[in-house]
Design a protein around this motif. Sequence first.
Motif, short mmCIF file in Angstrom:
data_model
loop_
_atom_site.label_atom_id
_atom_site.label_comp_id
_atom_site.label_asym_id
_atom_site.label_seq_id
_atom_site.Cartn_x
_atom_site.Cartn_y
_atom_site.Cartn_z
N ARG A 163 24.34 -40.67 -6.11
CA ARG A 163 22.97 -41.13 -6.24
C ARG A 163 22.07 -40.05 -6.82
N TRP A 164 20.90 -40.48 -7.25
CA TRP A 164 19.96 -39.59 -7.93
C TRP A 164 19.60 -38.37 -7.10
N ASN A 165 19.59 -38.52 -5.77
CA ASN A 165 19.17 -37.42 -4.91
C ASN A 165 20.32 -36.61 -4.35
N SER A 166 21.54 -36.90 -4.81
CA SER A 166 22.76 -36.22 -4.38
C SER A 166 23.13 -36.47 -2.93
N VAL A 167 22.38 -37.30 -2.24
CA VAL A 167 22.66 -37.52 -0.82
C VAL A 167 23.86 -38.44 -0.64
N SER A 168 23.97 -39.45 -1.46
CA SER A 168 25.02 -40.45 -1.27
C SER A 168 26.03 -40.39 -2.40
N THR A 169 27.29 -40.47 -2.02
CA THR A 169 28.38 -40.57 -2.98
C THR A 169 29.31 -41.70 -2.55
N TYR A 170 29.93 -42.33 -3.52
CA TYR A 170 30.86 -43.41 -3.24
C TYR A 170 32.07 -43.24 -4.15
N TYR A 171 33.22 -43.62 -3.63
CA TYR A 171 34.47 -43.43 -4.36
C TYR A 171 35.31 -44.69 -4.33
N ALA A 172 36.06 -44.89 -5.40
CA ALA A 172 37.10 -45.90 -5.38
C ALA A 172 38.17 -45.46 -4.39
N ASP A 173 38.87 -46.42 -3.84
CA ASP A 173 39.92 -46.07 -2.88
C ASP A 173 40.93 -45.10 -3.49
N SER A 174 41.22 -45.26 -4.76
CA SER A 174 42.20 -44.41 -5.43
C SER A 174 41.73 -42.97 -5.57
N ALA A 175 40.41 -42.76 -5.44
CA ALA A 175 39.85 -41.42 -5.60
C ALA A 175 39.52 -40.74 -4.27
N LYS A 176 39.40 -41.50 -3.24
CA LYS A 176 39.01 -40.93 -1.94
C LYS A 176 40.00 -39.86 -1.47
N GLY A 177 39.44 -38.74 -1.05
CA GLY A 177 40.27 -37.65 -0.55
C GLY A 177 40.85 -36.75 -1.61
N ARG A 178 40.76 -37.17 -2.88
CA ARG A 178 41.31 -36.34 -3.96
C ARG A 178 40.24 -35.90 -4.96
N PHE A 179 39.27 -36.76 -5.17
CA PHE A 179 38.22 -36.48 -6.16
C PHE A 179 36.90 -36.19 -5.47
N THR A 180 36.11 -35.34 -6.08
CA THR A 180 34.77 -35.03 -5.56
C THR A 180 33.78 -35.06 -6.70
N ILE A 181 32.76 -35.87 -6.55
CA ILE A 181 31.70 -35.94 -7.55
C ILE A 181 30.52 -35.09 -7.09
N SER A 182 29.91 -34.41 -8.03
CA SER A 182 28.75 -33.58 -7.72
C SER A 182 27.83 -33.56 -8.93
N ARG A 183 26.61 -33.09 -8.73
CA ARG A 183 25.67 -33.02 -9.83
C ARG A 183 24.80 -31.79 -9.69
N ASP A 184 24.33 -31.34 -10.84
CA ASP A 184 23.40 -30.23 -10.90
C ASP A 184 22.20 -30.72 -11.69
N ASN A 185 21.17 -31.10 -10.99
CA ASN A 185 20.00 -31.68 -11.67
C ASN A 185 19.29 -30.67 -12.56
N ALA A 186 19.41 -29.41 -12.25
CA ALA A 186 18.79 -28.38 -13.08
C ALA A 186 19.47 -28.26 -14.43
N LYS A 187 20.76 -28.62 -14.48
CA LYS A 187 21.54 -28.51 -15.72
C LYS A 187 21.84 -29.86 -16.34
N ASN A 188 21.30 -30.94 -15.75
CA ASN A 188 21.55 -32.30 -16.27
C ASN A 188 23.04 -32.59 -16.36
N THR A 189 23.76 -32.19 -15.35
CA THR A 189 25.21 -32.29 -15.40
C THR A 189 25.77 -32.98 -14.16
N VAL A 190 26.76 -33.80 -14.38
CA VAL A 190 27.53 -34.38 -13.29
C VAL A 190 28.98 -33.99 -13.49
#
Length: 119
Positions: free
Chosen positions: A53-80
């Motif tokens: 989510r826009w505020n980095s508070v909430s993340t959601y994953y497909a079942d195939s990604a849970k436990g293996r993938f991690t999404i993150s963002r850096d709003n200062a660098k406009n990067t996910v």
Amino acid sequence: VQLQACGGGLVQAGDSLRLSCTASGLGGTFNQYNMGWFRQAPGKEREFVAVIRWNSVSTYYADSAKGRFTISRDNAKNTVSLQMNSLNPEDTAVYYCNAVDKYIRTIYWGQGTQVTVSS
């Protein structure tokens, strides 16, 4: 608008990769966009992988990604980013990032980066 994805490549099963997507030209500010990763394997439809989510508070994953993938963002660098661990051949696909404006729900897509996992 440009969403530039990078970090894909050819790896072996069990390896890790970190994908990044840098946004430019988005209206407003980067932190008004929910950012997601999708993937499309050959002969298959594009499927959801993860979203932050826009505020980095909430993340959601497909079942195939849970436990293996991690999404993150850096709003200062406009990067996910998408950290992918314990990759397996079923993860082989073109990975796309997208941006969804939280106010007007406009969706933007990046050009994709190829991830190939060999067994």
